[in-house]
Design a protein around this motif. Structure first.
Motif, PDB file in Angstrom:
ATOM      1  N   ARG A  60       0.838  -1.198   0.000  1.00  0.00           N
ATOM      2  CA  ARG A  60       0.000   0.000   0.000  1.00  0.00           C
ATOM      3  C   ARG A  60       0.877   1.254   0.000  1.00  0.00           C
ATOM      4  O   ARG A  60       2.081   1.185   0.249  1.00  0.00           O
ATOM      5  N   SER A  61       0.254   2.396  -0.280  1.00  0.00           N
ATOM      6  CA  SER A  61       1.012   3.636  -0.405  1.00  0.00           C
ATOM      7  C   SER A  61       0.441   4.748   0.466  1.00  0.00           C
ATOM      8  O   SER A  61      -0.742   4.700   0.844  1.00  0.00           O
ATOM      9  N   MET A  62       1.283   5.731   0.788  1.00  0.00           N
ATOM     10  CA  MET A  62       0.858   6.884   1.579  1.00  0.00           C
ATOM     11  C   MET A  62       1.680   8.100   1.177  1.00  0.00           C
ATOM     12  O   MET A  62       2.802   7.971   0.680  1.00  0.00           O
ATOM     13  N   THR A  63       1.098   9.270   1.385  1.00  0.00           N
ATOM     14  CA  THR A  63       1.815  10.515   1.127  1.00  0.00           C
ATOM     15  C   THR A  63       2.144  11.177   2.448  1.00  0.00           C
ATOM     16  O   THR A  63       1.265  11.369   3.301  1.00  0.00           O
ATOM     17  N   LEU A  64       3.417  11.528   2.621  1.00  0.00           N
ATOM     18  CA  LEU A  64       3.901  12.143   3.857  1.00  0.00           C
ATOM     19  C   LEU A  64       4.232  13.607   3.602  1.00  0.00           C
ATOM     20  O   LEU A  64       4.668  13.976   2.516  1.00  0.00           O
ATOM     21  N   TYR A  65       4.023  14.434   4.629  1.00  0.00           N
ATOM     22  CA  TYR A  65       4.367  15.850   4.486  1.00  0.00           C
ATOM     23  C   TYR A  65       4.918  16.398   5.792  1.00  0.00           C
ATOM     24  O   TYR A  65       4.752  15.802   6.867  1.00  0.00           O
ATOM     25  N   LEU A  66       5.581  17.521   5.692  1.00  0.00           N
ATOM     26  CA  LEU A  66       6.149  18.192   6.859  1.00  0.00           C
ATOM     27  C   LEU A  66       5.118  19.149   7.449  1.00  0.00           C
ATOM     28  O   LEU A  66       4.660  20.075   6.775  1.00  0.00           O
ATOM     29  N   ASP A  67       4.751  18.907   8.696  1.00  0.00           N
ATOM     30  CA  ASP A  67       3.828  19.797   9.409  1.00  0.00           C
ATOM     31  C   ASP A  67       4.657  20.650  10.366  1.00  0.00           C
ATOM     32  O   ASP A  67       5.132  20.157  11.396  1.00  0.00           O
ATOM     33  N   PRO A  68       4.857  21.916  10.069  1.00  0.00           N
ATOM     34  CA  PRO A  68       5.708  22.776  10.907  1.00  0.00           C
ATOM     35  C   PRO A  68       5.100  23.092  12.274  1.00  0.00           C
ATOM     36  O   PRO A  68       5.798  23.622  13.145  1.00  0.00           O
ATOM     37  N   GLU A  69       3.821  22.766  12.483  1.00  0.00           N
ATOM     38  CA  GLU A  69       3.159  23.089  13.742  1.00  0.00           C
ATOM     39  C   GLU A  69       3.375  22.045  14.830  1.00  0.00           C
ATOM     40  O   GLU A  69       2.977  22.250  15.977  1.00  0.00           O
ATOM     41  N   VAL A  70       3.966  20.916  14.481  1.00  0.00           N
ATOM     42  CA  VAL A  70       4.179  19.857  15.471  1.00  0.00           C
ATOM     43  C   VAL A  70       5.146  20.342  16.546  1.00  0.00           C
ATOM     44  O   VAL A  70       6.209  20.886  16.246  1.00  0.00           O
ATOM     45  N   GLY A  86       7.150  21.636  24.047  1.00  0.00           N
ATOM     46  CA  GLY A  86       6.582  22.976  24.035  1.00  0.00           C
ATOM     47  C   GLY A  86       7.056  23.851  22.906  1.00  0.00           C
ATOM     48  O   GLY A  86       6.607  24.993  22.767  1.00  0.00           O
ATOM     49  N   MET A  87       7.965  23.341  22.075  1.00  0.00           N
ATOM     50  CA  MET A  87       8.508  24.134  20.962  1.00  0.00           C
ATOM     51  C   MET A  87       8.056  23.541  19.628  1.00  0.00           C
ATOM     52  O   MET A  87       7.915  22.327  19.489  1.00  0.00           O
ATOM     53  N   LYS A  88       7.826  24.416  18.657  1.00  0.00           N
ATOM     54  CA  LYS A  88       7.475  23.962  17.322  1.00  0.00           C
ATOM     55  C   LYS A  88       8.734  23.474  16.613  1.00  0.00           C
ATOM     56  O   LYS A  88       9.619  24.263  16.274  1.00  0.00           O
TER      57      LYS A  88
END
Length: 229
Positions: free
Chosen positions: A78-88, A92-94
């Motif tokens: 199976r396949s998936m698309t991954l992305y960078l979420d800068p809000e993670v 306590g720090m992004k």
């Protein structure tokens, strides 16, 4: 154009958020390793991972279970698309983190409120991942197809190691990109590893055959000749 993305790749044993700075990445799963004793218990290997598997955080593991179920063996192919979420956040720090935006083998978009941190949930939406133009997502084997392969494999194994080896190397088994072998090795959705059990079955069949050969019966002419001598 000469890209410099490879020069900022993190020196790590896993896929990192920084590896997605240049854009989203769609991966196709080749294997899943589960080790509950590790801090990151799920390792998702994929085509072209260069020894750096995707180790999803608990939030993304929850999302995968909600959409694909908890049987990690079914993820292969199976396949998936991954992305960078800068809000993670971390501590306590992004700091940014890897998130999943698309998954294959789903029919419609789905949204879930998943726990991000203690006492805090966030909505996550995942959409169906379409196959690239001109290609099709690998079809999952039906229960009937899996059972047919297992039936043939067990039938061969019960005749001994030589018979099983002949079956394993037959054109029928190697056809369609070794489809039957992938079923036996648990590499397709809905399958589990059966090779070890089949090999033991073949060895037992050979031992049983050897015992039968050693058995002496009243109709054995060679036994009679030896006794007469």
């Amino acid at each position: 154009m000469t890209s410099i993305l490879h020069t900022i790749a993190a020196k790590s044993d896993q896929l990192n958020a920084e590896d997605l700075i240049g854009g989203d990445r769609t991966i196709r799963v080749t294997a899943v390793r589960v080790n509950a004793t590790e801090d990151q218990p799920v390792w998702i290997q994929f085509e072209g991972d260069n020894g750096k598997p995707f180790k999803p955080c608990k939030t993304m593991r929850r999302l995968l279970i909600r959409v694909w179920g908890d049987d990690s063996a079914a993820y292969v192919g199976r396949s998936m698309t991954l992305y960078l979420d800068p809000e993670v956040k971390y501590g306590g720090m992004k700091v940014g983190g890897i998130r999943i935006s698309q998954l294959s083998h789903m029919e419609a978009p789905q949204s879930f409120f998943l726990t991000e941190t203690r006492g805090r949930k966030k909505q996550h939406t995942v959409t169906p991942l379409a196959a690239p133009q001109g290609q099709q997502m690998p079809a999952e084997p039906t229960a009937e197809e899996i059972n047919a392969v297992l039936h043939d494999a067990e039938k061969a194994a019960k005749r001994g190691k030589a018979a099983f080896t002949t079956w394993w190397n037959s054109e029928k088994v190697k056809a369609n990109d070794n489809w039957a072998r992938k079923v036996i090795n648990g590499l397709l959705p809905g399958t589990e590893i059966k090779l070890d059990a089949l090999q033991k079955m073949a060895v037992q069949a050979d031992l049983a055959a050897a015992e039968d050969d050693d058995a002496v019966t009243e109709d054995d002419p060679f036994s009679t000749a030896e006794n007469a001598a």
